[in-house]
Design an enzyme around this catalytic site. Sequence first.
Site, PDB file in Angstrom:
ATOM      1  N   HIS A 224       0.865  -1.203   0.000  1.00  8.42           N
ATOM      2  CA  HIS A 224       0.000   0.000   0.000  1.00  8.42           C
ATOM      3  C   HIS A 224       0.893   1.241   0.000  1.00  8.42           C
ATOM      4  O   HIS A 224       1.483   1.586   1.023  1.00  8.42           O
ATOM      5  CB  HIS A 224      -0.906   0.018   1.231  1.00  8.42           C
ATOM      6  CG  HIS A 224      -1.877   1.163   1.234  1.00  8.42           C
ATOM      7  ND1 HIS A 224      -3.225   0.984   1.434  1.00  8.42           N
ATOM      8  CD2 HIS A 224      -1.706   2.496   1.056  1.00  8.42           C
ATOM      9  CE1 HIS A 224      -3.831   2.151   1.385  1.00  8.42           C
ATOM     10  NE2 HIS A 224      -2.934   3.108   1.161  1.00  8.42           N
TER      11      HIS A 224
ATOM     12  N   LYS B 278      -9.395  -0.055  -5.937  1.00  9.26           N
ATOM     13  CA  LYS B 278      -9.445   0.603  -4.628  1.00  9.26           C
ATOM     14  C   LYS B 278     -10.786   1.277  -4.398  1.00  9.26           C
ATOM     15  O   LYS B 278     -11.232   2.106  -5.204  1.00  9.26           O
ATOM     16  CB  LYS B 278      -8.314   1.636  -4.540  1.00  9.26           C
ATOM     17  CG  LYS B 278      -8.255   2.421  -3.234  1.00  9.26           C
ATOM     18  CD  LYS B 278      -7.755   1.576  -2.065  1.00  9.26           C
ATOM     19  CE  LYS B 278      -7.856   2.302  -0.742  1.00  9.26           C
ATOM     20  NZ  LYS B 278      -6.666   2.994  -0.342  1.00  9.26           N
TER      21      LYS B 278
ATOM     22  N   LEU C  67      -4.996   9.321   7.946  1.00  8.77           N
ATOM     23  CA  LEU C  67      -6.303   8.663   7.963  1.00  8.77           C
ATOM     24  C   LEU C  67      -6.152   7.212   7.555  1.00  8.77           C
ATOM     25  O   LEU C  67      -5.445   6.950   6.586  1.00  8.77           O
ATOM     26  CB  LEU C  67      -7.275   9.383   7.021  1.00  8.77           C
ATOM     27  CG  LEU C  67      -7.762  10.743   7.534  1.00  8.77           C
ATOM     28  CD1 LEU C  67      -8.520  11.485   6.449  1.00  8.77           C
ATOM     29  CD2 LEU C  67      -8.636  10.591   8.778  1.00  8.77           C
TER      30      LEU C  67
ATOM     31  N   ASN D  14      -5.075   7.401  -6.142  1.00 12.69           N
ATOM     32  CA  ASN D  14      -5.754   8.666  -5.824  1.00 12.69           C
ATOM     33  C   ASN D  14      -4.957   9.878  -6.281  1.00 12.69           C
ATOM     34  O   ASN D  14      -4.611  10.754  -5.506  1.00 12.69           O
ATOM     35  CB  ASN D  14      -6.093   8.754  -4.322  1.00 12.69           C
ATOM     36  CG  ASN D  14      -4.871   8.739  -3.411  1.00 12.69           C
ATOM     37  OD1 ASN D  14      -3.824   8.209  -3.764  1.00 12.69           O
ATOM     38  ND2 ASN D  14      -4.993   9.328  -2.240  1.00 12.69           N
TER      39      ASN D  14
ATOM     40  N   HIS E  75      -4.747  -0.650   5.799  1.00 13.33           N
ATOM     41  CA  HIS E  75      -4.313   0.093   6.994  1.00 13.33           C
ATOM     42  C   HIS E  75      -5.288  -0.022   8.158  1.00 13.33           C
ATOM     43  O   HIS E  75      -5.852   0.978   8.608  1.00 13.33           O
ATOM     44  CB  HIS E  75      -4.013   1.559   6.689  1.00 13.33           C
ATOM     45  CG  HIS E  75      -5.014   2.261   5.797  1.00 13.33           C
ATOM     46  ND1 HIS E  75      -6.350   2.296   6.056  1.00 13.33           N
ATOM     47  CD2 HIS E  75      -4.839   2.951   4.646  1.00 13.33           C
ATOM     48  CE1 HIS E  75      -6.954   2.981   5.096  1.00 13.33           C
ATOM     49  NE2 HIS E  75      -6.065   3.389   4.228  1.00 13.33           N
TER      50      HIS E  75
ATOM     51  N   ALA F  68      -3.983  14.935   5.418  1.00 13.85           N
ATOM     52  CA  ALA F  68      -3.739  13.656   6.104  1.00 13.85           C
ATOM     53  C   ALA F  68      -2.690  12.869   5.355  1.00 13.85           C
ATOM     54  O   ALA F  68      -2.757  12.741   4.134  1.00 13.85           O
ATOM     55  CB  ALA F  68      -5.036  12.865   6.173  1.00 13.85           C
TER      56      ALA F  68
ATOM     57  N   HIS G 151       3.128  14.666   1.667  1.00 11.75           N
ATOM     58  CA  HIS G 151       2.511  15.982   1.422  1.00 11.75           C
ATOM     59  C   HIS G 151       3.585  17.015   1.718  1.00 11.75           C
ATOM     60  O   HIS G 151       4.357  16.843   2.677  1.00 11.75           O
ATOM     61  CB  HIS G 151       1.327  16.224   2.366  1.00 11.75           C
ATOM     62  CG  HIS G 151       0.140  15.363   2.093  1.00 11.75           C
ATOM     63  ND1 HIS G 151      -0.807  15.676   1.142  1.00 11.75           N
ATOM     64  CD2 HIS G 151      -0.250  14.182   2.627  1.00 11.75           C
ATOM     65  CE1 HIS G 151      -1.747  14.732   1.116  1.00 11.75           C
ATOM     66  NE2 HIS G 151      -1.420  13.812   2.005  1.00 11.75           N
TER      67      HIS G 151
ATOM     68  N   HIS H 289     -10.503   1.338   1.675  1.00 13.94           N
ATOM     69  CA  HIS H 289     -10.279   2.318   2.732  1.00 13.94           C
ATOM     70  C   HIS H 289     -11.491   2.160   3.643  1.00 13.94           C
ATOM     71  O   HIS H 289     -12.588   2.632   3.324  1.00 13.94           O
ATOM     72  CB  HIS H 289     -10.171   3.741   2.179  1.00 13.94           C
ATOM     73  CG  HIS H 289      -9.893   4.741   3.256  1.00 13.94           C
ATOM     74  ND1 HIS H 289      -8.690   5.388   3.380  1.00 13.94           N
ATOM     75  CD2 HIS H 289     -10.661   5.180   4.295  1.00 13.94           C
ATOM     76  CE1 HIS H 289      -8.725   6.177   4.451  1.00 13.94           C
ATOM     77  NE2 HIS H 289      -9.917   6.071   5.010  1.00 13.94           N
TER      78      HIS H 289
ATOM     79  N   ASP I 178       1.368   2.674   3.512  1.00 14.15           N
ATOM     80  CA  ASP I 178       0.532   3.865   3.337  1.00 14.15           C
ATOM     81  C   ASP I 178       1.385   5.132   3.431  1.00 14.15           C
ATOM     82  O   ASP I 178       0.896   6.177   3.872  1.00 14.15           O
ATOM     83  CB  ASP I 178      -0.614   3.916   4.346  1.00 14.15           C
ATOM     84  CG  ASP I 178      -1.720   4.872   3.913  1.00 14.15           C
ATOM     85  OD1 ASP I 178      -1.759   5.252   2.726  1.00 14.15           O
ATOM     86  OD2 ASP I 178      -2.539   5.258   4.765  1.00 14.15           O
TER      87      ASP I 178
ATOM     88  N   HIS J 287       1.584   5.423  -1.660  1.00 12.56           N
ATOM     89  CA  HIS J 287       1.245   6.616  -2.452  1.00 12.56           C
ATOM     90  C   HIS J 287       2.527   7.186  -3.047  1.00 12.56           C
ATOM     91  O   HIS J 287       3.442   7.561  -2.296  1.00 12.56           O
ATOM     92  CB  HIS J 287       0.570   7.668  -1.571  1.00 12.56           C
ATOM     93  CG  HIS J 287      -0.722   7.193  -1.006  1.00 12.56           C
ATOM     94  ND1 HIS J 287      -1.928   7.348  -1.656  1.00 12.56           N
ATOM     95  CD2 HIS J 287      -1.007   6.514   0.137  1.00 12.56           C
ATOM     96  CE1 HIS J 287      -2.901   6.801  -0.930  1.00 12.56           C
ATOM     97  NE2 HIS J 287      -2.358   6.285   0.163  1.00 12.56           N
ATOM     98  N   LEU J 288       2.581   7.264  -4.361  1.00  9.17           N
ATOM     99  CA  LEU J 288       3.797   7.771  -5.029  1.00  9.17           C
ATOM    100  C   LEU J 288       3.606   9.142  -5.658  1.00  9.17           C
ATOM    101  O   LEU J 288       4.583   9.734  -6.108  1.00  9.17           O
ATOM    102  CB  LEU J 288       4.242   6.795  -6.128  1.00  9.17           C
ATOM    103  CG  LEU J 288       5.009   5.546  -5.688  1.00  9.17           C
ATOM    104  CD1 LEU J 288       5.334   4.693  -6.912  1.00  9.17           C
ATOM    105  CD2 LEU J 288       6.284   5.895  -4.934  1.00  9.17           C
ATOM    106  N   ARG J 289       2.326   9.615  -5.733  1.00 15.70           N
ATOM    107  CA  ARG J 289       2.044  10.886  -6.419  1.00 15.70           C
ATOM    108  C   ARG J 289       2.523  10.825  -7.871  1.00 15.70           C
ATOM    109  O   ARG J 289       2.637   9.755  -8.440  1.00 15.70           O
ATOM    110  CB  ARG J 289       2.662  12.084  -5.663  1.00 15.70           C
ATOM    111  CG  ARG J 289       2.428  12.098  -4.160  1.00 15.70           C
ATOM    112  CD  ARG J 289       0.979  12.006  -3.742  1.00 15.70           C
ATOM    113  NE  ARG J 289       0.839  12.201  -2.297  1.00 15.70           N
ATOM    114  CZ  ARG J 289      -0.169  11.707  -1.583  1.00 15.70           C
ATOM    115  NH1 ARG J 289      -1.126  10.978  -2.147  1.00 15.70           N
ATOM    116  NH2 ARG J 289      -0.233  11.940  -0.288  1.00 15.70           N
TER     117      ARG J 289
HETATM  118  O1  DOR Z   1      -3.328   9.549   5.618  1.00 17.58           O
HETATM  119  C1  DOR Z   1      -3.682   9.250   4.490  1.00 17.58           C
HETATM  120  N1  DOR Z   1      -3.114   9.821   3.399  1.00 17.58           N
HETATM  121  N2  DOR Z   1      -4.658   8.363   4.341  1.00 17.58           N
HETATM  122  C2  DOR Z   1      -5.178   8.092   3.137  1.00 17.58           C
HETATM  123  O2  DOR Z   1      -6.080   7.294   3.076  1.00 17.58           O
HETATM  124  C3  DOR Z   1      -4.717   8.805   1.932  1.00 17.58           C
HETATM  125  C4  DOR Z   1      -3.366   9.316   2.100  1.00 17.58           C
HETATM  126  C5  DOR Z   1      -2.954  10.317   1.031  1.00 17.58           C
HETATM  127  O3  DOR Z   1      -3.162  10.048  -0.160  1.00 17.58           O
HETATM  128  O4  DOR Z   1      -2.400  11.353   1.374  1.00 17.58           O
HETATM  129 ZN    ZN Z   2      -3.373   5.096   1.507  1.00 19.46          ZN
END
Ligand code: DOR
Ligand code: ZN
Length: 346
Positions: free
Chosen positions: A14, A102, A222, A42, A177, A266, A254, A139, A250, A16-18
Amino acid sequence: MLTSITITRPDDWHLHLRDGEQLRAVLPHTAKQFARAIIMPNLKPPVVTTEMALAYRARILAALPVALQDHFEPLMTLYLTDNTPSSEIIRAKESAVIHGVKLYPAGATTNSDAGVTDIAKCYNTLAAMERNNLPLLVHGEVTDTDVDVFDREKVFIDRILIPLIRHFPGLRIVFEHVTTRDAVQFVTEVSERIAATITAHHLLLNRNAIFQGGIRPHHYCLPVLKREMHRQALLEAATSGNSKFFLGTDSAPHAQMSKENACGCAGIFTAHAAIEFYAAAFEQAGALNKLEAFASFHGADFYQLPRNTSSITLKKESWIIPERFDYSGEQLIPLYAGTPLNWKLV
Ligand code: DOR
Ligand code: ZN
């Protein structure tokens, strides 16, 4: 005293790479330790078609530093919407590079506005996933404003997950998560087709960390951190040897200014030292011998993919985590910035 451990190279189930320059900034952290990662869809706009997932995959591969090329495989996912057609599921399955779909309840988290407003709208699509053996990654939080933020996971189990499993007994589901004792208990007792990922930050921190001497935006994620008893339950599950639980960081970058903000985003960035964080948590629990199965075997088995054959070594050595990383001209504050960590990837 144990001074080093060598384990099969782990995977991150799980992540997030942006995209763009931000992708370039964070990807090497993951690729240096993990062989594969399940890539969250996302983005803005979200990855809703196979075509978009293939294009995103190509951008990830192109962003790999030369030294890590051919050493990291992104496992792609689709973002489920109210309108995802069943034909898209067939295309995704045929692509052989998409490994899950997802479910973000609309409004649950970062870039989830296009998510699902009512799970009943997805029943045809979920049936296609069940037929085509494509897992659903959830999620697991309701978004109803009358539900307390700390109860959203438990309520999701009762209102959404139990009926879903009853309706689609053949659908494989990853409860992403998990953060509560309730979720651990549920996953442990329910059908073999349901598994869960656990983050390093939910193993290391409880909700006090959000308010330690003031508000700590870099500890906000989150699902939000929970009470100590829930952290203990997660630690027990992760170190139990139960194959239903496996590693998913996860890691969610940011920019500093988006976190240190009147309405902060988050997400906790952990990719810089992910496997070391898990090692620290497992060591705390006296269960370092359980790390390899959790990090390198259970996820691959659940996703019906081969286990990795190469290995990594962690040394017992204190080092200081950097205060910040460059993030496409902005700053990224990593978990435990500026503090010592006792395990180091060789
Ligand atoms: O903390 C989080 N950040 N929870 C998520 O479900 C998404 C993630 C994000 O993409 O920043
Ligand atoms: Zn996530």
